[in-house]
Motif scaffolding. Structure first.
Motif, mmCIF file in Angstrom:
data_model
loop_
_atom_site.group_PDB
_atom_site.id
_atom_site.type_symbol
_atom_site.label_atom_id
_atom_site.label_comp_id
_atom_site.label_asym_id
_atom_site.label_seq_id
_atom_site.Cartn_x
_atom_site.Cartn_y
_atom_site.Cartn_z
ATOM 1 N N VAL A 24 0.861 -1.181 0.000
ATOM 2 C CA VAL A 24 0.000 0.000 0.000
ATOM 3 C C VAL A 24 0.897 1.232 0.000
ATOM 4 O O VAL A 24 1.902 1.266 0.696
ATOM 5 N N THR A 25 0.534 2.217 -0.814
ATOM 6 C CA THR A 25 1.269 3.479 -0.736
ATOM 7 C C THR A 25 0.312 4.533 -0.207
ATOM 8 O O THR A 25 -0.897 4.469 -0.450
ATOM 9 N N THR A 26 0.838 5.482 0.520
ATOM 10 C CA THR A 26 -0.008 6.523 1.107
ATOM 11 C C THR A 26 0.613 7.887 0.818
ATOM 12 O O THR A 26 1.763 7.972 0.391
ATOM 13 N N GLY A 27 -0.135 8.916 1.079
ATOM 14 C CA GLY A 27 0.383 10.271 0.922
ATOM 15 C C GLY A 27 1.483 10.575 1.927
ATOM 16 O O GLY A 27 2.114 11.633 1.872
ATOM 17 N N TYR A 28 1.734 9.667 2.847
ATOM 18 C CA TYR A 28 2.762 9.841 3.883
ATOM 19 C C TYR A 28 3.899 8.844 3.698
ATOM 20 O O TYR A 28 4.643 8.556 4.622
ATOM 21 N N GLY A 29 3.997 8.285 2.497
ATOM 22 C CA GLY A 29 5.053 7.318 2.221
ATOM 23 C C GLY A 29 4.578 5.899 2.496
ATOM 24 O O GLY A 29 3.404 5.677 2.818
ATOM 25 N N PRO A 30 5.489 4.928 2.355
ATOM 26 C CA PRO A 30 5.095 3.541 2.588
ATOM 27 C C PRO A 30 4.995 3.239 4.089
ATOM 28 O O PRO A 30 5.703 3.853 4.888
ATOM 29 N N PRO A 31 4.121 2.300 4.465
ATOM 30 C CA PRO A 31 4.063 1.890 5.880
ATOM 31 C C PRO A 31 5.311 1.092 6.272
ATOM 32 O O PRO A 31 6.165 0.809 5.427
ATOM 33 N N SER A 32 5.395 0.724 7.537
ATOM 34 C CA SER A 32 6.569 0.013 8.055
ATOM 35 C C SER A 32 6.885 -1.254 7.293
ATOM 36 O O SER A 32 8.036 -1.652 7.155
ATOM 37 N N SER A 33 5.823 -1.936 6.838
ATOM 38 C CA SER A 33 6.008 -3.221 6.163
ATOM 39 C C SER A 33 4.848 -3.416 5.204
ATOM 40 O O SER A 33 3.828 -2.742 5.328
ATOM 41 N N PRO A 34 5.004 -4.349 4.234
ATOM 42 C CA PRO A 34 3.819 -4.718 3.463
ATOM 43 C C PRO A 34 2.761 -5.211 4.453
ATOM 44 O O PRO A 34 3.112 -5.656 5.554
ATOM 45 N N ILE A 35 1.509 -5.120 4.090
ATOM 46 C CA ILE A 35 0.439 -5.488 5.014
ATOM 47 C C ILE A 35 -0.107 -6.860 4.623
ATOM 48 O O ILE A 35 -0.316 -7.142 3.442
ATOM 49 N N THR A 36 -0.278 -7.717 5.627
ATOM 50 C CA THR A 36 -0.842 -9.035 5.369
ATOM 51 C C THR A 36 -2.336 -8.982 5.632
ATOM 52 O O THR A 36 -2.763 -8.605 6.725
ATOM 53 N N VAL A 37 -3.095 -9.338 4.610
ATOM 54 C CA VAL A 37 -4.552 -9.311 4.740
ATOM 55 C C VAL A 37 -5.061 -10.749 4.700
ATOM 56 O O VAL A 37 -4.589 -11.553 3.893
ATOM 57 N N GLY A 38 -5.953 -11.085 5.581
ATOM 58 C CA GLY A 38 -6.512 -12.433 5.609
ATOM 59 C C GLY A 38 -7.788 -12.431 6.418
ATOM 60 O O GLY A 38 -8.385 -11.372 6.629
ATOM 61 N N ALA A 66 1.938 6.940 7.958
ATOM 62 C CA ALA A 66 1.734 6.028 6.825
ATOM 63 C C ALA A 66 1.060 4.737 7.291
ATOM 64 O O ALA A 66 0.197 4.186 6.600
ATOM 65 N N ASN A 67 1.448 4.245 8.467
ATOM 66 C CA ASN A 67 0.852 2.994 8.960
ATOM 67 C C ASN A 67 -0.659 3.118 9.136
ATOM 68 O O ASN A 67 -1.430 2.262 8.690
ATOM 69 N N LEU A 68 -1.077 4.207 9.792
ATOM 70 C CA LEU A 68 -2.509 4.350 10.042
ATOM 71 C C LEU A 68 -3.258 4.700 8.764
ATOM 72 O O LEU A 68 -4.370 4.219 8.527
ATOM 73 N N ALA A 69 -2.622 5.523 7.913
ATOM 74 C CA ALA A 69 -3.265 5.856 6.637
ATOM 75 C C ALA A 69 -3.433 4.597 5.790
ATOM 76 O O ALA A 69 -4.459 4.407 5.135
ATOM 77 N N ALA A 70 -2.442 3.700 5.808
ATOM 78 C CA ALA A 70 -2.513 2.467 5.005
ATOM 79 C C ALA A 70 -3.622 1.548 5.511
ATOM 80 O O ALA A 70 -4.398 0.999 4.717
#
Ligand SMILES: [Zn+2]
Length: 274
Positions: A24-38, A66-70
């Motif tokens: 996920v990319t956000t207006g605040y840069g990338p989050p800490s890590s790719p996000i795992t969705v399940g 970025a984490n919360l925005a993502a």
């Protein structure tokens, strides 16, 4: 969708079924890590490792915005944040899980702590920094021993406290000490997310006369021993969380923005579309 932010010792959510990694990319840069969705018991969950894959980000380097925005972009409106903390009170022994209800900021003011700024000013209420409904969900899972209520003292780190600091925080009546709830809780409120923390007590910081002073090794060992209980609480909380009823957190921005709306430009509107 429920967001889970994993801290030290919780780098994956073993309870996720059909996990899929999304960038996920956000207006605040990338989050800490790719996000795992399940899914967990049929409910969508998005998991983010706060310190990145391989634990590469210090608490001060975590891209909190970025984490919360993502998570928000993926559709999460409810977030549980897991963190390792030290205890400042005999009431909370190492190995205990506690759901904090208050927060004191002892960071150094160098973290990007608001989505506002650059021409748009807003002030959200932080009297109760954690969502009462999410707290109740975490406390009602039926998993034994989860303690209700603690004042979380957030320090800058990455160093642990001195003994004098540890005793000072104790004298202020603070209960647990960590490095990440600021600005995470405030940003969650600005993003109108229901946010609560599940803190795992790993040590007695360094005030305790007989316990060994906190070290990274001690934190890691206690997390390994107790991460299973944390996962049990998370699983039960995800299953039982009421994500349908509207919460006051979802209206946290009502009346918060005091900038003249006529002066908020399009770029700021897009950036704050959160
Ligand atoms: Zn809420």
């Amino acid at each position: 969708m429920i967001g889970v932010i994993g801290g030290s010792g919780l780098y994956d959510l073993a309870i996720l079924e059909n996990p899929e990694t999304v960038e996920v990319t956000t207006g605040y840069g990338p989050p800490s890590s790719p996000i795992t969705v399940g899914t967990v018991a049929g409910r969508s969950v998005a998991f983010l490792a706060r310190h990145g894959i391989g634990h590469r980000l210090t608490p001060g380097e975590v891209p909190y915005r970025a984490n919360l925005a993502a998570l928000r972009e993926l559709g999460a409106r409810h977030v549980v944040a897991v963190s390792a903390v030290g205890s400042l009170t005999p009431r909370l022994r190492p190995g205990t899980l506690v759901v904090p209800d208050q927060l004191v900021d002892r960071t150094k003011g160098i973290r990007a702590g608001s989505f506002f700024g650059s021409g748009v000013v807003g002030h959200v209420a932080m009297a109760d920094p954690f969502c009462a409904r999410m707290r109740t969900t975490l406390l009602s899972t039926g998993v034994a021993g989860v303690q209700d209520g603690a004042t979380y003292c957030c320090i800058e780190g990455p160093q642990f406290s001195t003994r004098a600091e540890s005793r000072l925080y104790q004298s202020w009546g603070l209960d647990i000490i960590g490095m990440t709830a600021v600005p995470e809780a405030a940003l969650a409120r600005e993003a109108q997310l229901c946010y609560a923390a599940l803190a795992l007590v790993t040590d007695y910081d360094c005030w305790h006369e007989s316990a060994e002073p906190v070290s990274a090794g001690l934190v890691a060992q206690t997390m390994r021993d107790n991460v299973r209980t944390a996962r049990e609480v998370l699983t039960a909380a995800v299953k039982s969380a009421d994500t349908e009823t509207r919460c006051s957190c979802h209206d946290a921005l009502a009346g918060a923005v005091i900038t003249d709306p006529a002066l908020i430009d399009d770029a700021a509107r897009v950036r704050l579309a959160l």
